[in-house]
Motif scaffolding. Structure first.
Motif, PDB file in Angstrom:
ATOM      1  N   VAL A  88      -4.362   4.061 -14.526  1.00  0.00           N
ATOM      2  CA  VAL A  88      -2.954   4.327 -14.847  1.00  0.00           C
ATOM      3  C   VAL A  88      -2.461   5.555 -14.108  1.00  0.00           C
ATOM      4  O   VAL A  88      -1.375   5.572 -13.520  1.00  0.00           O
ATOM      5  N   GLY A  89      -3.292   6.622 -14.113  1.00  0.00           N
ATOM      6  CA  GLY A  89      -2.888   7.862 -13.456  1.00  0.00           C
ATOM      7  C   GLY A  89      -2.648   7.667 -11.973  1.00  0.00           C
ATOM      8  O   GLY A  89      -1.648   8.138 -11.420  1.00  0.00           O
ATOM      9  N   THR A  90      -3.582   6.969 -11.305  1.00  0.00           N
ATOM     10  CA  THR A  90      -3.412   6.730  -9.874  1.00  0.00           C
ATOM     11  C   THR A  90      -2.123   5.974  -9.606  1.00  0.00           C
ATOM     12  O   THR A  90      -1.324   6.356  -8.735  1.00  0.00           O
ATOM     13  N   LEU A  91      -1.887   4.880 -10.384  1.00  0.00           N
ATOM     14  CA  LEU A  91      -0.689   4.082 -10.133  1.00  0.00           C
ATOM     15  C   LEU A  91       0.578   4.891 -10.366  1.00  0.00           C
ATOM     16  O   LEU A  91       1.534   4.804  -9.584  1.00  0.00           O
ATOM     17  N   ILE A  92       0.582   5.723 -11.427  1.00  0.00           N
ATOM     18  CA  ILE A  92       1.791   6.498 -11.722  1.00  0.00           C
ATOM     19  C   ILE A  92       2.071   7.515 -10.624  1.00  0.00           C
ATOM     20  O   ILE A  92       3.203   7.671 -10.162  1.00  0.00           O
ATOM     21  N   MET A  93       1.005   8.213 -10.169  1.00  0.00           N
ATOM     22  CA  MET A  93       1.247   9.245  -9.152  1.00  0.00           C
ATOM     23  C   MET A  93       1.649   8.633  -7.819  1.00  0.00           C
ATOM     24  O   MET A  93       2.482   9.192  -7.096  1.00  0.00           O
ATOM     25  N   VAL A  94       1.084   7.446  -7.496  1.00  0.00           N
ATOM     26  CA  VAL A  94       1.508   6.779  -6.273  1.00  0.00           C
ATOM     27  C   VAL A  94       2.959   6.339  -6.395  1.00  0.00           C
ATOM     28  O   VAL A  94       3.740   6.428  -5.437  1.00  0.00           O
ATOM     29  N   ALA A  95       3.354   5.905  -7.610  1.00  0.00           N
ATOM     30  CA  ALA A  95       4.750   5.505  -7.815  1.00  0.00           C
ATOM     31  C   ALA A  95       5.689   6.685  -7.631  1.00  0.00           C
ATOM     32  O   ALA A  95       6.735   6.574  -6.980  1.00  0.00           O
ATOM     33  N   ILE A  96       5.314   7.852  -8.189  1.00  0.00           N
ATOM     34  CA  ILE A  96       6.154   9.046  -8.025  1.00  0.00           C
ATOM     35  C   ILE A  96       6.276   9.388  -6.545  1.00  0.00           C
ATOM     36  O   ILE A  96       7.364   9.675  -6.028  1.00  0.00           O
ATOM     37  N   ALA A  97       5.139   9.328  -5.838  1.00  0.00           N
ATOM     38  CA  ALA A  97       5.155   9.655  -4.409  1.00  0.00           C
ATOM     39  C   ALA A  97       6.080   8.715  -3.658  1.00  0.00           C
ATOM     40  O   ALA A  97       6.838   9.139  -2.782  1.00  0.00           O
ATOM     41  N   SER A  98       6.022   7.409  -3.997  1.00  0.00           N
ATOM     42  CA  SER A  98       6.862   6.444  -3.294  1.00  0.00           C
ATOM     43  C   SER A  98       8.331   6.719  -3.562  1.00  0.00           C
ATOM     44  O   SER A  98       9.148   6.730  -2.636  1.00  0.00           O
ATOM     45  N   VAL A  99       8.674   6.940  -4.839  1.00  0.00           N
ATOM     46  CA  VAL A  99      10.085   7.143  -5.192  1.00  0.00           C
ATOM     47  C   VAL A  99      10.648   8.355  -4.462  1.00  0.00           C
ATOM     48  O   VAL A  99      11.807   8.376  -4.059  1.00  0.00           O
ATOM     49  N   VAL A 100       9.816   9.384  -4.262  1.00  0.00           N
ATOM     50  CA  VAL A 100      10.302  10.591  -3.589  1.00  0.00           C
ATOM     51  C   VAL A 100      10.358  10.397  -2.086  1.00  0.00           C
ATOM     52  O   VAL A 100      11.345  10.742  -1.426  1.00  0.00           O
ATOM     53  N   SER A 101       9.301   9.829  -1.495  1.00  0.00           N
ATOM     54  CA  SER A 101       9.230   9.852  -0.034  1.00  0.00           C
ATOM     55  C   SER A 101       9.952   8.700   0.631  1.00  0.00           C
ATOM     56  O   SER A 101      10.409   8.846   1.761  1.00  0.00           O
ATOM     57  N   ILE A 102      10.106   7.541  -0.026  1.00  0.00           N
ATOM     58  CA  ILE A 102      10.717   6.408   0.679  1.00  0.00           C
ATOM     59  C   ILE A 102      12.192   6.640   0.990  1.00  0.00           C
ATOM     60  O   ILE A 102      12.602   6.493   2.143  1.00  0.00           O
ATOM     61  N   PRO A 103      13.036   7.023   0.007  1.00  0.00           N
ATOM     62  CA  PRO A 103      14.440   7.234   0.370  1.00  0.00           C
ATOM     63  C   PRO A 103      14.600   8.331   1.412  1.00  0.00           C
ATOM     64  O   PRO A 103      15.313   8.162   2.409  1.00  0.00           O
ATOM     65  N   LEU A 104      13.904   9.466   1.197  1.00  0.00           N
ATOM     66  CA  LEU A 104      14.005  10.562   2.154  1.00  0.00           C
ATOM     67  C   LEU A 104      13.571  10.119   3.538  1.00  0.00           C
ATOM     68  O   LEU A 104      14.219  10.411   4.549  1.00  0.00           O
ATOM     69  N   GLY A 105      12.460   9.376   3.575  1.00  0.00           N
ATOM     70  CA  GLY A 105      11.924   8.948   4.857  1.00  0.00           C
ATOM     71  C   GLY A 105      12.877   8.021   5.578  1.00  0.00           C
ATOM     72  O   GLY A 105      13.096   8.150   6.781  1.00  0.00           O
ATOM     73  N   ILE A 106      13.462   7.074   4.856  1.00  0.00           N
ATOM     74  CA  ILE A 106      14.356   6.121   5.516  1.00  0.00           C
ATOM     75  C   ILE A 106      15.603   6.821   6.023  1.00  0.00           C
ATOM     76  O   ILE A 106      16.070   6.555   7.142  1.00  0.00           O
ATOM     77  N   ILE A 107      16.161   7.722   5.224  1.00  0.00           N
ATOM     78  CA  ILE A 107      17.367   8.429   5.671  1.00  0.00           C
ATOM     79  C   ILE A 107      17.075   9.263   6.911  1.00  0.00           C
ATOM     80  O   ILE A 107      17.842   9.261   7.884  1.00  0.00           O
ATOM     81  N   ALA A 108      15.927   9.959   6.906  1.00  0.00           N
ATOM     82  CA  ALA A 108      15.583  10.734   8.103  1.00  0.00           C
ATOM     83  C   ALA A 108      15.391   9.808   9.289  1.00  0.00           C
ATOM     84  O   ALA A 108      15.801  10.110  10.415  1.00  0.00           O
ATOM     85  N   ALA A 109      14.784   8.633   9.048  1.00  0.00           N
ATOM     86  CA  ALA A 109      14.538   7.716  10.145  1.00  0.00           C
ATOM     87  C   ALA A 109      15.832   7.148  10.714  1.00  0.00           C
ATOM     88  O   ALA A 109      15.913   6.882  11.914  1.00  0.00           O
ATOM     89  N   THR A 110      16.875   6.968   9.866  1.00  0.00           N
ATOM     90  CA  THR A 110      18.141   6.478  10.409  1.00  0.00           C
ATOM     91  C   THR A 110      18.696   7.477  11.404  1.00  0.00           C
ATOM     92  O   THR A 110      19.248   7.105  12.439  1.00  0.00           O
ATOM     93  N   TYR A 111      18.520   8.778  11.096  1.00  0.00           N
ATOM     94  CA  TYR A 111      19.002   9.779  12.045  1.00  0.00           C
ATOM     95  C   TYR A 111      18.226   9.694  13.348  1.00  0.00           C
ATOM     96  O   TYR A 111      18.789   9.714  14.442  1.00  0.00           O
ATOM     97  N   LEU A 112      16.889   9.563  13.241  1.00  0.00           N
ATOM     98  CA  LEU A 112      16.057   9.563  14.432  1.00  0.00           C
ATOM     99  C   LEU A 112      16.270   8.323  15.287  1.00  0.00           C
ATOM    100  O   LEU A 112      16.176   8.358  16.503  1.00  0.00           O
ATOM    101  N   ALA A 113      16.522   7.172  14.618  1.00  0.00           N
ATOM    102  CA  ALA A 113      16.571   5.936  15.383  1.00  0.00           C
ATOM    103  C   ALA A 113      17.978   5.587  15.834  1.00  0.00           C
ATOM    104  O   ALA A 113      18.161   5.011  16.900  1.00  0.00           O
ATOM    105  N   ASP A 114      18.987   5.878  15.016  1.00  0.00           N
ATOM    106  CA  ASP A 114      20.326   5.372  15.294  1.00  0.00           C
ATOM    107  C   ASP A 114      21.365   6.435  15.580  1.00  0.00           C
ATOM    108  O   ASP A 114      22.093   6.362  16.542  1.00  0.00           O
ATOM    109  N   LEU A 115      21.457   7.413  14.665  1.00  0.00           N
ATOM    110  CA  LEU A 115      22.605   8.297  14.750  1.00  0.00           C
ATOM    111  C   LEU A 115      22.520   9.225  15.942  1.00  0.00           C
ATOM    112  O   LEU A 115      23.511   9.525  16.572  1.00  0.00           O
ATOM    113  N   SER A 116      21.319   9.710  16.247  1.00  0.00           N
ATOM    114  CA  SER A 116      21.238  10.708  17.301  1.00  0.00           C
ATOM    115  C   SER A 116      19.837  10.758  17.886  1.00  0.00           C
ATOM    116  O   SER A 116      19.131  11.732  17.730  1.00  0.00           O
TER     117      SER A 116
END
Lengths: 298, 325
Positions: A88-116
């Motif tokens: 349970v602990g592993t799954l919960i901490m991986v879930a927290i990590a995903s929720v934090v890093s996925i949106p941030l990562g995708i937004i940063a990647a849009t800047y790197l790939a498309d905007l500039s």
């Protein structure tokens, strides 16, 4: 008469030379020996994987039972027990990590790939993201210890999840950027031609098209991070009880394996192998998912 | 913002419309957000350096640079020094690079130079990637219960017969440098193999054809033409593999023996910066914790420098090769 003689001379005079190397030539023998050496090395390189899998299946498999998911870790001299709280602990901490890093990562990647893509900010970010992929995981734990554990006054699942997010973020950014770069230029141009702003193009065209590739990167990041244990030593520590709140020390499969591996009790060692089997299965499932998702690209 | 020319091109009923003012605002907002997101990585690296440095500050102030050359780790006297750990980190990583880098390079050559049919080469490549997916603790567990028992007889025989050579100077009683370096080598093999494969695949086909056209044997072509051409990428693979070995923690903590001594012997127990942090931190008191933060800062500096060098080498060689072909 003269013509026929000329044709006959032409045919015999220029016999094609035999291009095959003679067996006894030293260069050829050297090359053959090196090829054998390469085969031996390749076999040696595959032995560890099969050895690990063998130990996991034999040692870990012998302990597999439903108890593992429902019981708590046993103390020193006890028999039986399981590691339900660790899963349970592993799954919960991986879930927290995903929720934090996925949106941030995708937004940063849009800047790197498309905007500039060609700006100084982009190239610096790309360089640092690549450097961060090789970042020692224990230092991510030390960092989050400094900013969260000391501030909150306690080890927690939050701190564990955030340290995993720090490790996951560079992978998500780099793979999402690669996925977004494969979207055909024509589609983006067509969207601009119809009056879309850059943001609308990203959200309506680029992201949906690049979604399989992004998911591949996310699954790879999750697979890498699920097996991490060094950062959790500094942030979530361990707990022998079921999870009650996210603000207290949390058990995890990897720390359980680390703790049990040094104990002199057979029961604990068996549980360590069983936990390793489950952990490797989780990681392999995410790896396979990432390949399957990646195949459905345009 | 909407001129009559646009109105003519996009009559009110059609799908194609110039952006409304709402859409302009969202566009501006998201672009600002994206800039913030991209700068986040840079800020994150800076924040990491800052925080670890700040934590280490009190220990730096107390121990100064003597920390780096002292060999004591005495909690009671509050004398701390990490020279054995620096030695252990460099020695184990160099050993791992020698073994794992060599094996990884041969595997990369094996996979890219037409030794196997394509499908089988892909299967083998997947096997090597699976090796990279196995978590570090599992390798540590495997090392304790498989590697150490397997190499112990050979190690003790080497110590008895050739013990005058400093590398075999002590006996292997359990955890030690060699098992740790072997497992570390297996862990960096996939990294080196993957980057070297990319480097070898970037060599232009014409170069390979030219070598064979001049009559080289297969290995002459590989050793005298392909490897020198791909040398930049292979160098970056080695440096990045080395960087990965430097930062590896759990498998080493379980296998290296946690002993603060400096020794050339392959069979003696040792300690690395990362394993020091992992094994001492959970039970450390205030002053020991600060010393550990100082050690973490040293580890951070070493790995950042090595990783930056590796990434820079890779970027430079990729630019050169794609410019050439």
């Amino acid at each position: 008469m003269n013509e026929q003689v000329a044709i006959k001379n032409f045919r015999t005079a220029g016999d094609a030379p035999d291009l095959r190397r003679s067996w006894t030539e030293r260069r050829g023998v050297r090359s053959f020996i090196l090829t054998i050496g390469a085969w031996i090395v390749a076999l040696i390189a595959s032995v560890p994987l099969f050895s690990v899998l063998y130990m996991l299946i034999v040692q870990g498999g012998s302990r597999l039972s439903l108890d593992l998911f429902t019981e708590l870790p046993p103390a020193g001299f006890e028999t039986g027990g399981g590691f339900g709280n660790a899963i349970v602990g592993t799954l919960i901490m991986v879930a927290i990590a995903s929720v934090v890093s996925i949106p941030l990562g995708i937004i940063a990647a849009t800047y790197l790939a498309d905007l500039s893509p060609d700006s100084k900010l982009s190239s610096t970010t790309r360089f640092l993201a690549k450097v961060l992929t090789g970042f020692p995981s224990i230092l991510a734990g030390v960092f989050v210890y400094a900013i969260l554990v000391l501030a909150m006054g306690t080890y927690s699942a939050w701190a564990g999840g955030i340290s995993l997010a720090v490790l996951m973020l560079p992978t998500v950014i780099l793979t999402a950027e690669e996925a977004m770069k494969t979207v055909p230029r024509m589609m983006k141009d067509a969207a601009h031609g119809m009056g879309c702003t850059r943001t609308e193009t990203i959200w309506k065209i680029v992201l949906p098209t690049a979604l399989p590739g992004i998911l591949t990167g996310v699954m790879l990041g999750v697979a890498r991070v699920a097996g991490e244990s060094a950062p959790l030593l500094f942030t979530a520590l361990f707990s022998n009880y079921w999870l009650r709140s996210l603000r207290e020390p949390t058990a995890s499969l990897s720390i359980l394996i680390y703790n049990f591996s040094s104990m002199p009790f057979d029961n604990q060692i068996q549980l360590a192998w069983a936990a390793s089997l489950i952990l490797v299965l989780i990681v392999l499932v995410f790896n396979i998912l990432s390949r399957v998702l990646g195949r459905s690209r345009i | 913002m909407v001129t009559s020319a646009f109105e003519r091109a996009a009559p009110p009923g059609s799908i194609a419309q110039p952006p409304s003012s709402n859409e302009y605002l969202t566009d501006r907002g998201f672009r600002a957000l994206a800039v913030a997101g991209a700068s986040l990585i840079i800020l994150l690296v800076a924040y990491i350096l800052w925080e670890i440095g700040a934590q280490a500050w009190s220990a730096i102030y107390r121990h100064h640079l003597g920390f780096l050359i002292s060999t004591n780790w005495n909690v009671a006297d509050e004398h701390f020094g990490i020279l054995p750990e620096i030695w252990g980190t460099l020695y184990s990583s160099m050993l791992a690079l020698l073994i794992g880098g060599f094996l990884g390079l041969i595997v990369a050559i094996f996979l890219t130079q037409d030794f196997l049919p394509l499908r089988i080469a892909q299967v083998f490549s997947t096997i090597i990637e699976m090796l990279a997916a196995i978590p570090s603790v599992v390798f540590g567990l495997w090392g304790i219960f498989v590697v150490i028992p397997v190499i112990r007889p050979t190690a003790n025989w080497l110590n008895e017969t050739l013990g005058w050579i400093p590398f075999f100077g002590s006996s292997l009683s359990g955890p030690g440098l060699l098992p740790a370096a072997l497992v570390l080598a297996i862990m960096i093999l996939p990294t080196v193999a993957a980057i070297s494969q990319d480097a070898l695949n970037l060599v232009p086909y014409r170069t390979k054809e030219a070598a064979y056209g001049m009559g080289t044997t297969r290995w002459e072509a590989i050793l005298k033409v392909m490897l020198p051409t791909a040398a930049g990428g292979i160098a970056s693979a080695m440096v990045l593999g080395f960087g990965r070995a430097l930062g590896e923690t759990m498998a080493l903590a379980m296998l290296i023996g946690n002993s603060n001594q400096i020794s050339l012997s392959l069979f003696a127990p040792a300690q690395t910066l990362a394993s020091l942090l992992a094994s001492h931190f959970p039970e450390a008191g205030q002053s020991e914790r600060q010393a550990l933060m100082y050690a973490a800062l040293v580890l951070l500096a070493i790995t950042l420098i090595v990783n930056m060098m590796g990434t820079a080498i890779m970027a430079v060689t990729q630019r050169r090769i794609s410019g050439r072909s």
